[in-house]
Design an enzyme around this catalytic site. Structure first.
Site, short mmCIF file in Angstrom:
data_model
loop_
_atom_site.label_atom_id
_atom_site.label_comp_id
_atom_site.label_asym_id
_atom_site.label_seq_id
_atom_site.Cartn_x
_atom_site.Cartn_y
_atom_site.Cartn_z
N LYS A 1 46.83 16.81 86.99
CA LYS A 1 46.88 15.45 86.60
C LYS A 1 46.67 14.40 87.82
CE LYS A 1 50.60 15.49 84.18
NZ LYS A 1 51.00 17.06 84.23
N ARG B 1 55.01 11.16 77.05
CA ARG B 1 55.01 12.68 76.83
C ARG B 1 56.08 12.93 75.79
NH1 ARG B 1 55.58 14.02 83.04
NH2 ARG B 1 56.40 16.09 82.68
N ARG C 1 52.40 24.90 95.36
CA ARG C 1 52.08 23.51 95.65
C ARG C 1 52.88 23.12 96.76
NH1 ARG C 1 52.76 19.01 91.02
NH2 ARG C 1 54.61 19.98 90.60
N ARG D 1 58.48 21.06 95.64
CA ARG D 1 59.37 20.42 94.78
C ARG D 1 60.47 21.07 94.25
NH1 ARG D 1 55.48 16.97 91.13
NH2 ARG D 1 56.82 17.83 89.20
N ARG E 1 59.99 23.57 82.02
CA ARG E 1 59.02 22.53 81.72
C ARG E 1 57.75 22.76 80.79
NH1 ARG E 1 57.62 21.99 87.92
NH2 ARG E 1 56.25 20.44 87.38
#
Ligand code: AP5
Ligand code: MG
Length: 253
Positions: free
Chosen positions: A24, A99, A138, A171, A182
Site C-alpha cells: 500500500k 480497517r 523490509r 519496523r 497483524r
C-alpha cells in the site's frame, strides 16, 4: 455544499486497502507523485505520534507493537482533523484506513456530510506466506517513511534512505510473530470492510504478487476503470494524462 455539488466534484479520492505488507505504502508513493494527491497513512501518522510521545502515541504504542488495532475513537479523531486540512481538497489517498467496520461507516458519513465522494477502493491482494517473507526484509526510513526491500527494492546505498540519507530501520512490528497477529487481525476485522465497499460497487482488486512496476500498472488500470464511471473526475484525469503525455510521460493502458 448542496446535492448538485456531487456532480461538479472533480477531486480524486481513493482508498488503498490490503493486508500488511501488500504494498500500500509503495504504491501510494507512486500515485502521490503522479496525481499530486495527499497521502494519508494512519500507520505513518501513528508512528509519528509515538515518536513524539504524544498522548495518542502513548496510547497506541503497545497495541502497534503487538500488531493489534488502535481504538476506533482515536483513529477517527485523527482522521477527522486530517480530512479538514486544506491540502485534501485537491484529492487524497487513504492507506491503512478504514480497517474496521465502524471506521468505514464513519468515513462514509463524514464524506457524505461534506458532499465529497470516493471514486475507488483498490484492494492489493497477496497471500500470507509471501507477506511474511516480504516484511522480514523490509526496511523503512524513520524520518520520511519511505520503504525499501533488501532484495526487490534496495536503497542505493546500503542502510541509508535515498531521499534524506537517514539510517533505515526494521519496523518493530515486522517480526514473524507480530506479522502473523497483524494478518489474523486483517482477516477478522478488515476483510469485512473490503466486503462493505464491494457491496457499494467501489472495489477493484489487483494482484500484488507481481513486481512493483507491474502492480503499479494494474493499479493505474483499476483506477482508470473506476474513473470511467464518474465523468467529472474522468475529465480531470484526462487533463492529468494529457499534461503527462505532453511532458513526454507515457500511460500504459
Ligand atoms: P500500517 O503502517 O498501516 O501497517 P500495515 O497495514 O500493516 O501495512 P504495512 O505498512 O506494513 O504494509 P504496506 O502495505 O504499506 O506495504 P509496503 O508498501 O511497506 O499500520 C501499523 C499499525 O498501526 C497497525 O498494526 C495498527 O496497530 C495501527 N493502525 C494503523 N492504522 C490503523 C487504523 N486505521 N485503525 C487501527 N489501527 C491502525 O511494502 C512492504 C514491503 O514489500 C516493502 O519492503 C516493499 O519494498 C516491498 N514491496 C512492495 N511491493 C512489492 C512488490 N510488488 N514486490 C516485491 N516487494 C514489494
Ligand atoms: Mg504502509
Amino acid at each position: 455544499m448542496g446535492a448538485t455539488d456531487f456532480r461538479q466534484d472533480t477531486a480524486l479520492r481513493l482508498i488503498l486497502i490490503g493486508p500488511p505488507g501488500a504494498g500500500k505504502g509503495t504504491q501510494a508513493a507512486r500515485l502521490r507523485e503522479r496525481y499530486q494527491l495527499a497521502h494519508i497513512s494512519t500507520g505513518d501518522m501513528l508512528r509519528e505520534e509515538v515518536r513524539r510521545q504524544t498522548p495518542h502515541g502513548r496510547q497506541a504504542q503497545a497495541l502497534m507493537a503487538a500488531g493489534k488495532l488502535v481504538p476506533d475513537a482515536l483513529i477517527l479523531e485523527m482522521i477527522g482533523v486530517r480530512l479538514s486540512q486544506p491540502d485534501v481538497s485537491r484529492g487524497f489517498m487513504l492507506d491503512g484506513f478504514p480497517r474496521s467496520q465502524p471506521q468505514a461507516a464513519e468515513l462514509c458519513r463524514l464524506l457524505a456530510g461534506q458532499a465529497r465522494r470516493l471514486q475507488a477502493v483498490i484492494q492489493l491482494k497477496l497471500d500470507d506466506e509471501e507477506i511474511v517473507r516480504r516484511l522480514s526484509l523490509r526496511r523503512s526510513c524513520p524520518e520520511c517513511g519511505r520503504v525499501y526491500h533488501l532484495c526487490s527494492n534496495p536503497p542505493r546505498q546500503t542502510g541509508a534512505c535515498d531521499a534524506d540519507g537517514h539510517s533505515l530501520v526494521h519496523r518493530e512490528d515486522d517480526n514473524e510473530l507480530t506479522i502473523r497477529t497483524r494478518l489474523a487481525v486483517y482477516h477478522e476485522q478488515t476483510e469485512p470492510v473490503v466486503e462493505f465497499f464491494s457491496r457499494r460497487g467501489l472495489l477493484r482488486t489487483v494482484d500484488a504478487s507481481r513486481p512493483i512496476e507491474h502492480v503499479e500498472h494494474y493499479v493505474e488500470r483499476a483506477l482508470q476503470a473506476a474513473l470511467a464511471q464518474t465523468s467529472p473526475v474522468r475529465n480531470l484525469y484526462r487533463v492529468a494524462v494529457s499534461k503527462r503525455r505532453s511532458r513526454g510521460g507515457s500511460l500504459r493502458a
